[in-house]
Design a protein around this motif. Structure first.
Motif, PDB file in Angstrom:
ATOM      1  N   LYS A   1       0.837  -1.199   0.000  1.00 54.19           N
ATOM      2  CA  LYS A   1       0.000   0.000   0.000  1.00 54.19           C
ATOM      3  C   LYS A   1       0.879   1.261   0.000  1.00 54.19           C
ATOM      4  N   GLN A   2       1.895   1.241   0.860  1.00 56.48           N
ATOM      5  CA  GLN A   2       2.804   2.405   0.922  1.00 56.48           C
ATOM      6  C   GLN A   2       3.524   2.579  -0.409  1.00 56.48           C
ATOM      7  N   ILE A   3       3.972   1.462  -0.966  1.00 53.67           N
ATOM      8  CA  ILE A   3       4.716   1.523  -2.228  1.00 53.67           C
ATOM      9  C   ILE A   3       3.855   2.138  -3.325  1.00 53.67           C
ATOM     10  N   LYS A   4       2.584   1.745  -3.360  1.00 58.12           N
ATOM     11  CA  LYS A   4       1.661   2.287  -4.361  1.00 58.12           C
ATOM     12  C   LYS A   4       1.636   3.818  -4.262  1.00 58.12           C
ATOM     13  N   GLU A   5       1.566   4.294  -3.033  1.00 63.84           N
ATOM     14  CA  GLU A   5       1.502   5.732  -2.771  1.00 63.84           C
ATOM     15  C   GLU A   5       2.824   6.420  -3.163  1.00 63.84           C
ATOM     16  N   TYR A   6       3.947   5.808  -2.739  1.00 62.22           N
ATOM     17  CA  TYR A   6       5.260   6.398  -3.031  1.00 62.22           C
ATOM     18  C   TYR A   6       5.457   6.527  -4.540  1.00 62.22           C
ATOM     19  N   VAL A   7       5.072   5.449  -5.261  1.00 60.03           N
ATOM     20  CA  VAL A   7       5.275   5.451  -6.714  1.00 60.03           C
ATOM     21  C   VAL A   7       4.387   6.521  -7.348  1.00 60.03           C
TER      22      VAL A   7
ATOM     23  N   ASN B   1       3.530   9.196  -6.078  1.00 57.27           N
ATOM     24  CA  ASN B   1       4.108  10.515  -5.781  1.00 57.27           C
ATOM     25  C   ASN B   1       5.414  10.785  -6.525  1.00 57.27           C
ATOM     26  N   GLY B   2       5.774   9.868  -7.422  1.00 60.79           N
ATOM     27  CA  GLY B   2       6.921  10.123  -8.301  1.00 60.79           C
ATOM     28  C   GLY B   2       8.281   9.841  -7.685  1.00 60.79           C
ATOM     29  N   ARG B   3       8.311   9.062  -6.605  1.00 62.89           N
ATOM     30  CA  ARG B   3       9.615   8.840  -5.943  1.00 62.89           C
ATOM     31  C   ARG B   3      10.443   7.746  -6.608  1.00 62.89           C
ATOM     32  N   CYS B   4       9.818   7.014  -7.523  1.00 63.37           N
ATOM     33  CA  CYS B   4      10.530   5.900  -8.157  1.00 63.37           C
ATOM     34  C   CYS B   4      10.705   6.170  -9.660  1.00 63.37           C
ATOM     35  N   LEU B   5      11.939   5.990 -10.144  1.00 60.53           N
ATOM     36  CA  LEU B   5      12.209   6.158 -11.579  1.00 60.53           C
ATOM     37  C   LEU B   5      12.621   4.819 -12.167  1.00 60.53           C
ATOM     38  N   VAL B   6      12.139   4.541 -13.377  1.00 62.77           N
ATOM     39  CA  VAL B   6      12.591   3.361 -14.105  1.00 62.77           C
ATOM     40  C   VAL B   6      13.332   3.875 -15.336  1.00 62.77           C
TER      41      VAL B   6
ATOM     42  N   VAL C   1       7.581   6.838 -12.969  1.00 56.64           N
ATOM     43  CA  VAL C   1       6.415   5.986 -13.292  1.00 56.64           C
ATOM     44  C   VAL C   1       5.344   6.282 -12.257  1.00 56.64           C
ATOM     45  N   LYS C   2       4.120   6.041 -12.615  1.00 57.27           N
ATOM     46  CA  LYS C   2       3.035   6.394 -11.693  1.00 57.27           C
ATOM     47  C   LYS C   2       2.357   5.171 -11.095  1.00 57.27           C
TER      48      LYS C   2
ATOM     49  N   PHE D   1      15.001   4.810  -6.236  1.00 56.60           N
ATOM     50  CA  PHE D   1      13.980   5.249  -5.283  1.00 56.60           C
ATOM     51  C   PHE D   1      14.592   6.391  -4.476  1.00 56.60           C
ATOM     52  N   ASP D   2      13.921   7.532  -4.477  1.00 58.64           N
ATOM     53  CA  ASP D   2      14.455   8.746  -3.840  1.00 58.64           C
ATOM     54  C   ASP D   2      15.891   9.007  -4.297  1.00 58.64           C
ATOM     55  N   GLY D   3      16.144   8.757  -5.566  1.00 58.17           N
ATOM     56  CA  GLY D   3      17.441   9.075  -6.156  1.00 58.17           C
ATOM     57  C   GLY D   3      18.499   8.000  -5.967  1.00 58.17           C
TER      58      GLY D   3
END
Ligand code: URA
Length: 243
Positions: free
Chosen positions: A16-22, A24-29, A34-35, A50-52
């Motif tokens: 659930k947290q991961i869904k929210e973090y992603v 919010n744009g904290r994860c880049l592929v 990615v949203k 994740f967070d850079g």
């Protein structure tokens, strides 16, 4: 592999947290935000941050278990529950305990399918430190502590028949437990069969409770109750030399 599974394997958070973090744009592929966390990634080729911070893909699995009493440090056993039986929700295929604790010894046990790491940690040449909390039947004198620290005869023999003394060890007195039994912390650099119990017998004492609290750079997580386990953190993996 799904992105949320990959991030979960890196202890980023719950699904659930991961869904929210992603979201919010904290994860880049591959540098692109990615949203959605349920997309599929190629974990061995895509660059996930994740967070850079770049998250590396590990094909191995690493768990810290707080081994309870009455469970054997083996993968199968005809009679007793094994440590693998405790990893209920995980895929235990290929996992092995890094070394053994006696059935009545509790505490830190590393479980992994990384055979190379197990080999490195258990190699007698590596002298990996292990600290045990040892509850004793009787008081321990300063002379006994000196003996333990300098090496005692636990009955092992060298090839030429001479006693094969234990290596130097470190003893730290820790007062008494609730039953009035003296407690020490004993750090050894080898892993001979029943070593701690035999060392205490060598000074005329007896172990009444034994718990491993460190193994190499790993320290038993106090938040784990007996029988509980968790994945190793990135920091712990780095300390073990696993990237
Ligand atoms: N030494 C022992 O005697 N038993 C263990 O389980 C570990 C170290």
């Amino acid at each position: 592999m799904r992105l949320d599974k990959f991030l979960g394997d890196h202890n980023i958070g719950t699904r659930k947290q991961i869904k929210e973090y992603v979201k919010n744009g904290r994860c880049l592929v591959n540098g692109q935000p990615v949203k959605k966390s349920d997309i599929h990634i190629d974990e061995s080729n895509d660059e996930i941050t994740f967070d850079g911070k770049i998250l590396s893909f590990s094909k191995f699995h690493y768990y810290m278990l707080n081994k309870p009493d009455g469970v054997v440090s083996a993968t199968t056993d005809g009679r007793n529950k094994t440590v693998l039986d405790l990893l209920k929700t995980e895929n235990v295929r290929g996992l092995n305990p890094a070394g053994r604790l006696d059935i009545d010894t509790v505490g830190l046990l590393l479980l992994t399918d990384d055979g190379g790491l197990i080999h490195r940690l258990l190699s007698p040449k590596k002298h990996v430190d292990k600290t045990y909390e040892v509850h004793l039947e009787k008081d321990i004198s300063d002379d006994d502590i000196k003996l333990l620290e300098n090496g005692v005869d636990i009955g092992d023999k060298k090839d030429n028949g001479d006693p094969f003394l234990t290596l130097e060890a470190k003893v730290c007195k820790k007062g008494k437990d609730d039953n009035g039994n003296p407690v020490i912390h004993l750090t050894i650099h080898e892993g001979r069969f029943h070593q701690v119990k035999r060392m205490m017998e060598a000074i005329g004492n007896r172990v009444v409770f034994l718990k491993r609290i460190t193994f190499g750079p790993l320290v038993l997580d106090e938040n784990l109750s007996y029988g509980e386990y968790r994945k190793l953190t990135e920091d712990e993996l780095r300390k073990l030399g696993v990237e």
